[in-house]
Write a protein that holds these residues in place. Structure first.
Motif, PDB file in Angstrom:
ATOM      1  N   VAL A 811       0.670  -1.103   0.172  1.00  7.05           N
ATOM      2  CA  VAL A 811      -0.023   0.029   0.087  1.00  7.05           C
ATOM      3  C   VAL A 811       0.995   1.372   0.065  1.00  7.05           C
ATOM      4  N   TYR A 812       0.853   2.282  -1.215  1.00  8.53           N
ATOM      5  CA  TYR A 812       1.526   3.235  -1.209  1.00  8.53           C
ATOM      6  C   TYR A 812       0.471   4.640  -0.951  1.00  8.53           C
ATOM      7  N   GLN A 813       1.090   5.599  -0.190  1.00 10.01           N
ATOM      8  CA  GLN A 813       0.372   6.750   0.110  1.00 10.01           C
ATOM      9  C   GLN A 813       1.257   7.922   0.678  1.00 10.01           C
ATOM     10  N   ALA A 814       0.856   9.133  -0.288  1.00 10.00           N
ATOM     11  CA  ALA A 814       1.513  10.225   0.513  1.00 10.00           C
ATOM     12  C   ALA A 814       0.858  11.096   1.313  1.00 10.00           C
ATOM     13  N   ALA A 815       1.372  11.995   2.159  1.00 12.95           N
ATOM     14  CA  ALA A 815       0.728  12.658   3.247  1.00 12.95           C
ATOM     15  C   ALA A 815       0.216  13.729   2.809  1.00 12.95           C
ATOM     16  N   ASP A 816       0.621  14.512   1.402  1.00 12.54           N
ATOM     17  CA  ASP A 816       0.557  15.930   1.090  1.00 12.54           C
ATOM     18  C   ASP A 816      -0.100  15.817  -0.207  1.00 12.54           C
ATOM     19  N   ARG A 817      -0.115  14.559  -0.683  1.00 11.51           N
ATOM     20  CA  ARG A 817      -0.749  14.937  -2.434  1.00 11.51           C
ATOM     21  C   ARG A 817      -1.237  13.401  -2.702  1.00 11.51           C
ATOM     22  N   THR A 818      -1.912  13.300  -3.664  1.00 11.33           N
ATOM     23  CA  THR A 818      -2.452  12.281  -4.597  1.00 11.33           C
ATOM     24  C   THR A 818      -1.271  11.578  -5.429  1.00 11.33           C
ATOM     25  N   LEU A 819      -1.037  10.190  -5.160  1.00 13.06           N
ATOM     26  CA  LEU A 819       0.047   9.877  -5.694  1.00 13.06           C
ATOM     27  C   LEU A 819      -0.325   9.386  -7.181  1.00 13.06           C
ATOM     28  N   LYS A 820       0.688   9.478  -8.101  1.00  9.75           N
ATOM     29  CA  LYS A 820       0.478   9.184  -9.511  1.00  9.75           C
ATOM     30  C   LYS A 820       0.960   7.722  -9.737  1.00  9.75           C
ATOM     31  N   ASP A 821       0.171   7.227 -10.527  1.00 10.99           N
ATOM     32  CA  ASP A 821       0.766   5.697 -10.819  1.00 10.99           C
ATOM     33  C   ASP A 821       2.100   5.517 -11.232  1.00 10.99           C
ATOM     34  N   ILE A 822       2.562   6.389 -11.951  1.00 15.39           N
ATOM     35  CA  ILE A 822       4.006   6.270 -12.281  1.00 15.39           C
ATOM     36  C   ILE A 822       4.989   6.410 -10.980  1.00 15.39           C
ATOM     37  N   GLU A 823       4.766   7.180 -10.216  1.00  5.46           N
ATOM     38  CA  GLU A 823       5.414   6.959  -8.881  1.00  5.46           C
ATOM     39  C   GLU A 823       5.388   5.721  -8.003  1.00  5.46           C
ATOM     40  N   ALA A 824       4.157   5.172  -8.061  1.00  7.84           N
ATOM     41  CA  ALA A 824       4.178   3.952  -7.473  1.00  7.84           C
ATOM     42  C   ALA A 824       4.862   3.064  -8.055  1.00  7.84           C
ATOM     43  N   ASN A 825       4.729   3.294  -9.596  1.00  8.42           N
ATOM     44  CA  ASN A 825       5.140   1.929 -10.282  1.00  8.42           C
ATOM     45  C   ASN A 825       6.680   1.958 -10.391  1.00  8.42           C
ATOM     46  N   ASN A 826       7.187   3.281 -10.348  1.00 10.19           N
ATOM     47  CA  ASN A 826       8.832   3.363 -10.054  1.00 10.19           C
ATOM     48  C   ASN A 826       9.194   2.811  -8.872  1.00 10.19           C
ATOM     49  N   LEU A 827       8.532   3.211  -7.819  1.00 11.16           N
ATOM     50  CA  LEU A 827       9.084   2.601  -6.476  1.00 11.16           C
ATOM     51  C   LEU A 827       8.856   0.966  -6.502  1.00 11.16           C
ATOM     52  N   GLN A 828       7.775   0.681  -7.187  1.00 11.45           N
ATOM     53  CA  GLN A 828       7.493  -0.748  -7.264  1.00 11.45           C
ATOM     54  C   GLN A 828       8.771  -1.642  -8.077  1.00 11.45           C
ATOM     55  N   GLU A 829       9.190  -1.071  -9.208  1.00 13.47           N
ATOM     56  CA  GLU A 829      10.306  -1.676  -9.821  1.00 13.47           C
ATOM     57  C   GLU A 829      11.651  -1.541  -9.104  1.00 13.47           C
ATOM     58  N   SER A 830      11.849  -0.228  -8.131  1.00 16.86           N
ATOM     59  CA  SER A 830      13.122  -0.490  -7.575  1.00 16.86           C
ATOM     60  C   SER A 830      13.099  -1.497  -6.483  1.00 16.86           C
ATOM     61  N   ILE A 831      12.050  -1.831  -5.841  1.00 13.79           N
ATOM     62  CA  ILE A 831      11.879  -2.899  -4.763  1.00 13.79           C
ATOM     63  C   ILE A 831      12.147  -4.278  -5.518  1.00 13.79           C
ATOM     64  N   ILE A 832      11.596  -4.319  -6.687  1.00 16.28           N
ATOM     65  CA  ILE A 832      11.738  -5.669  -7.328  1.00 16.28           C
ATOM     66  C   ILE A 832      13.320  -5.882  -7.842  1.00 16.28           C
ATOM     67  N   ARG A 833      13.823  -4.872  -8.140  1.00 12.99           N
ATOM     68  CA  ARG A 833      15.261  -4.770  -8.358  1.00 12.99           C
ATOM     69  C   ARG A 833      16.273  -5.297  -7.176  1.00 12.99           C
ATOM     70  N   VAL A 834      15.902  -4.641  -6.161  1.00 14.08           N
ATOM     71  CA  VAL A 834      16.672  -4.903  -4.685  1.00 14.08           C
ATOM     72  C   VAL A 834      16.424  -6.207  -4.333  1.00 14.08           C
ATOM     73  N   LEU A 835      15.152  -6.719  -4.603  1.00 14.02           N
ATOM     74  CA  LEU A 835      14.877  -8.139  -4.137  1.00 14.02           C
ATOM     75  C   LEU A 835      15.531  -9.259  -4.919  1.00 14.02           C
ATOM     76  N   HIS A 836      15.704  -8.854  -6.227  1.00 10.50           N
ATOM     77  CA  HIS A 836      16.211  -9.666  -7.035  1.00 10.50           C
ATOM     78  C   HIS A 836      17.803  -9.802  -6.933  1.00 10.50           C
ATOM     79  N   GLU A 837      18.483  -8.787  -6.476  1.00 12.73           N
ATOM     80  CA  GLU A 837      19.630  -8.619  -6.095  1.00 12.73           C
ATOM     81  C   GLU A 837      20.170  -9.422  -4.891  1.00 12.73           C
ATOM     82  N   ASP A 838      19.063  -9.190  -3.821  1.00 10.55           N
ATOM     83  CA  ASP A 838      19.378  -9.806  -2.624  1.00 10.55           C
ATOM     84  C   ASP A 838      18.919 -11.192  -2.298  1.00 10.55           C
ATOM     85  N   PHE A 839      17.975 -11.601  -3.313  1.00  7.65           N
ATOM     86  CA  PHE A 839      17.435 -13.229  -2.859  1.00  7.65           C
ATOM     87  C   PHE A 839      17.311 -13.663  -4.238  1.00  7.65           C
ATOM     88  N   GLY A 840      17.539 -12.993  -5.176  1.00  7.28           N
ATOM     89  CA  GLY A 840      17.361 -13.615  -6.692  1.00  7.28           C
ATOM     90  C   GLY A 840      15.852 -13.960  -7.142  1.00  7.28           C
TER      91      GLY A 840
END
Length: 844
Positions: A811-840
């Motif tokens: 669940v993604y949420q900002a305190a001061d604005r409505t998040l755009k899909d592209i912000e959530a998607n970019n953050l999701q992709e960065s998490i996936i990259r880290v998980l691939h590096e750490d756990f394959g």
């Protein structure tokens, strides 16, 4: 202690009803726990009868077919008791008779109709003997209501240990006489002495007069050993003792009546007729009356002859000099032994008897002569004995009555009661204290009777006066003066908070003794060895980091062939334990919880949800105080409760236990924690987790520390405790737990902005922990990641072998604005990259 009312009436006139007497005695400090009315419900349905005919039932190895004569009719009864014969007078319960919770009815067995039941003492409520039918006197009239012959009222007293004088019928009668202002009638033994003097028949040597202040011996010859008269058997049964023979019954009768233990030796089986009271020799052994070989220690006091031990002083006699049917001469021992010595010997041997329990109450040595004279009288009257002249009496330091100076002002000072000198004198004299009032009408000299070993000072006399005059005379007054400042016990509040939380979760609190034994504690280990036992001694209970836990478990499995001695388990040991099962302070709550689950599983079909808040006592070194760890233990077993829809009930599992723990953590406002797979010698491999709480260090980094362990009990442990259902246990260190409770709560405004929800399905190696993946997501999610939750774990097609699918909701949420899909998607992709590096990890 059970006291028949009919026996009590031998010594004091009683006009009160049993209920009034019980209330009077209870209000004077002698608590009557229960009144047992023998024969109250029998009416005319339990009568006297006679066996006119008896034959074996064909096809049965123990049943007899009998024809019973009731005086007006003859009925048929099937009976399996071994002690009946034709012509016996017996109690007969007719159909409709109420015996306890059982209603007698007509039945059919092996083709015979049984029209009633012949009764044992236990079925009649006269004792615990169920080995045979209770036989009546041969001259008993037929058809009489049995209640007219054996009906009685029995008081069951809870006498406090310091009142040794009350552990006897005469002791209770003395109190009744004082409270009701009736005279006390004591037995006056009468018998004629004849034959050779005792001093020429017996030699007594006492080597330790400190542990044996007084030893007396009598000799009674020409005894005929046989059954006791029925009246004596009835009284012994009502008091809780089984009849054996007239000689043994007489010693038991005097024990109950006077409170003085006696022991009878077969005179002809005592070598050289020489009694020696001495300490046991190193390595000495003897066989006691219960046919058990006992190993003795030098601290124990023995009764011996020149060839060896014949009895353990104050505890139990030996088989070597036991009275038998061939006994004709009895050497009667009436002695006084030091209470502490008897208590210690009884505890070490694990042998508690009626004699030892009386001697532990600090009896007066003056009682020995009264007891032996009463026994001699009964042996002469009931066993045909010839009492030889004199008594061997070894009494080097006679007890002198204590004299106390007492003032009636002490009563007012301690109790706030205003009393007169006459009231005090009357109260104390009624209890057989000697009182010499002074001329000033305020003070007096009080001579304490030797049987009152509990009276040491004036305050004790105040209590006696108040008991006699009535506690209701103490005035009700409001305390004056300033109230002390209340002390704040933080741990009391914390335990109460935790108790309320767990009760609200549906658990029931249990409280067990902190005293246990090493053997009981190591029973919770699947493989009992040194490595496994060491886990019980850890302050935070859990096995520690996963790698260390797995290593310890592997070591435990490797050592299963090594014999481990439970006595080597470090624990705080009591110097003088109550019993071998209560010798040490516990180092774990798990053994107590499993024992409680074991006991309650036998009686309760519903699921068990238990918790205990207590302490573990971890040894810190010789001569040092233990580390007292406040601990909470949980136990779940059996089906869940679904009263509204029973078919939905299912066996409780690990996730029920985890849910209880998570609810507790949430209520304590502990938000950051994790469950880490671990191994523990009590729990099932692969079904055990370690609870770890997050702590922030001074440099701002976050680390996790273990607080406890939870899981499913190992099958070997379940089998050892004979548990019908799987059991789930948890043990948490409360001190570590509450150190993670926030002292200040920080609130933030609930965001009014819309949430963006993304699901993340990952394929990872089967050995990767879901918690580790979740922790990595949280670390790299940043401020916009509000929450992460695992909602699915899957293995099988089309997931490759050795892999598993983990699905999370982010669940993604900002305190001061409505998040755009592209912000959530970019953050999701960065998490996936880290998980691939750490756990394959790869996306599914």
């Amino acid at each position: 202690m059970r006291v028949p009312l009919s026996w009590l009436k031998d010594f004091v006139e009683i006009t009160m009803t049993p209920e009034e007497l019980a209330h009077t005695l209870t209000m004077a400090g002698m608590e009557v726990e229960m009144i047992d009315y023998i024969g109250q419900t029998w009416g005319d349905r339990v009568i006297t009868a006679q066996i006119d005919y008896l034959e074996k039932v064909e096809g049965s190895d123990h049943l007899n077919y009998t024809k019973i004569n009731t005086g007006s009719d003859q009925i048929n009864v099937i009976c399996g008791a071994p002690n009946i014969k034709q012509g016996d007078k017996v109690p007969l319960a007719l159909p409709g008779a109420q015996l306890g919770d059982v209603t007698i009815s007509e039945t059919r067995k092996f083709g015979y109709v049984s029209q009633g039941m012949l009764c044992s003492p236990r079925e009649l409520g006269m004792g615990n003997d169920h080995e045979g039918i209770y036989l009546l006197e041969p001259d008993t009239a037929l058809g009489r209501p049995l209640s007219e012959l054996v009906g009685d009222v029995v008081f069951d007293f809870a006498i406090k240990a310091h009142r040794g004088d009350l552990h006897s019928i005469i002791g209770i009668a003395r109190e009744v006489a004082a409270l009701t202002k009736q005279p006390l009638r004591l037995p006056e033994p009468t018998f004629s002495e004849q034959g050779t003097p005792v001093q020429d028949l017996v030699q007594v040597t006492v080597e330790d007069s400190e542990l044996c202040p007084r030893y007396t011996a009598r000799v009674v010859s020409d005894i005929e050993v046989g059954p006791s008269p029925r009246w004596m058997q009835r009284r012994l049964l009502a008091a809780g003792l089984r009849s054996i023979n007239n000689v043994v019954d007489i010693t038991n009768y005097v024990l109950l009546e006077y409170g003085q233990p006696l022991h009878s030796f077969d005179y002809d089986r005592v070598p050289e007729h020489h009694i020696i009271v001495r300490h046991a020799h190193e390595g000495e052994i003897m066989t006691t009356l219960d046919d058990v070989m006992r190993k003795l220690t030098p601290e124990m006091l023995l009764i011996t002859d020149p060839t060896g031990p014949t009895a353990i002083a104050g505890v139990m006699g030996g088989a070597v000099s036991e009275v038998s049917d061939q006994t004709h001469t009895v050497l009667l021992e009436s002695a006084n032994f030091k209470a502490g010595s008897v208590r210690s010997t009884s505890t070490v041997l694990g042998l508690r008897t009626d004699a030892s329990s009386h001697f532990e109450k600090n009896l007066t040595p003056e009682l020995t002569i009264e007891g032996t004279n009463r026994a001699a009288h009964l042996l002469s009257a009931l066993a045909g004995g010839k009492v030889h002249p004199g008594i061997v009496d070894i009494y080097p330091r006679p007890v002198q009555p204590r004299v106390l100076t007492f003032s009636i002002e002490s009563v007012e000072w301690l109790a706030g009661m205003t009393v007169t000198q006459d009231e005090v004198v009357e109260a104390l004299r009624s209890l057989q204290f000697g009182v010499e009032p002074a001329a000033d009408q305020r003070t007096m000299q009080v001579t304490v009777p030797t049987f009152r070993q509990d009276i040491d000072e004036a305050a004790d006399l105040v209590e006696e006066v108040i008991r006699m005059l009535g506690y209701d005379r103490i005035p009700s007054t409001i305390p004056s003066g300033p109230l002390p400042e209340p002390t704040i016990d933080r741990w009391f509040e914390r335990e109460q908070e935790l108790r309320t939380l767990l009760v609200g979760t549906g658990l029931n609190e249990v409280v067990s003794y902190p005293l246990t034994s090493r053997a009981r504690m190591v029973n919770v280990l699947a493989h009992i060895d040194e490595a496994s036992a060491h886990v019980l001694l850890q302050a935070t209970i859990a096995s520690g980091p996963q790698e260390r836990a797995l290593d310890a478990a592997a070591t435990a499995v490797e050592k299963t062939d090594t014999q481990y001695d439970p006595l080597s388990l470090p624990a705080v040991t009591l110097a003088n334990p109550l019993s071998a099962d209560l010798e040490v302070l516990r180092v774990t709550l798990l053994s107590n919880l499993l024992e409680l689950v074991q006991e309650n599983s036998k009686r309760i079909r519903a699921g068990l949800r238990l918790f205990e808040i207590g302490r573990r006592y971890l040894p810190t070194g010789k001569g040092k105080l233990p580390d007292e760890r406040r601990t909470v233990g949980l136990a779940l077993s059996g089906p869940t409760a679904s009263s509204w829809l029973p078919e939905l009930s299912r066996p409780m599992d690990f996730y029920d236990l985890r849910g209880v723990v998570e609810n507790m953590l949430d209520s304590l406002r502990i938000r950051t924690y994790r469950f880490v797979p671990t191994q523990h010698p009590t729990f099932h491999p692969g079904r055990c987790a370690q609870l770890e709480l997050a702590y922030v260090t001074e440099d701002g980094t976050e680390s996790y520390h273990p607080v406890g362990v939870l899981g499913e009990v190992h099958p070997l442990v379940q089998q050892r405790y004979d548990l019908p259902h799987r059991v789930y246990l948890c043990e948490l260190d409360m001190e570590t737990l509450f150190s993670a409770v926030p002292t200040r709560l920080a609130y933030r405004t609930i965001s009014r902005q819309q949430e963006l929800i993304r699901d993340l399905a990952l394929i990872v190696d089967a050995g990767v922990a879901a918690q580790d993946i979740q922790d990595d997501i949280v670390r790299h999610g940043g401020e916009l990641l509000r929450s992460v939750s695992l909602f699915d774990v899957y293995t099988g097609d089309p997931i490759p072998a050795g892999k598993k699918n983990l699905s999370y909701t982010l669940v993604y949420q900002a305190a001061d604005r409505t998040l755009k899909d592209i912000e959530a998607n970019n953050l999701q992709e960065s998490i996936i990259r880290v998980l691939h590096e750490d756990f394959g990890a790869t996306l599914r």
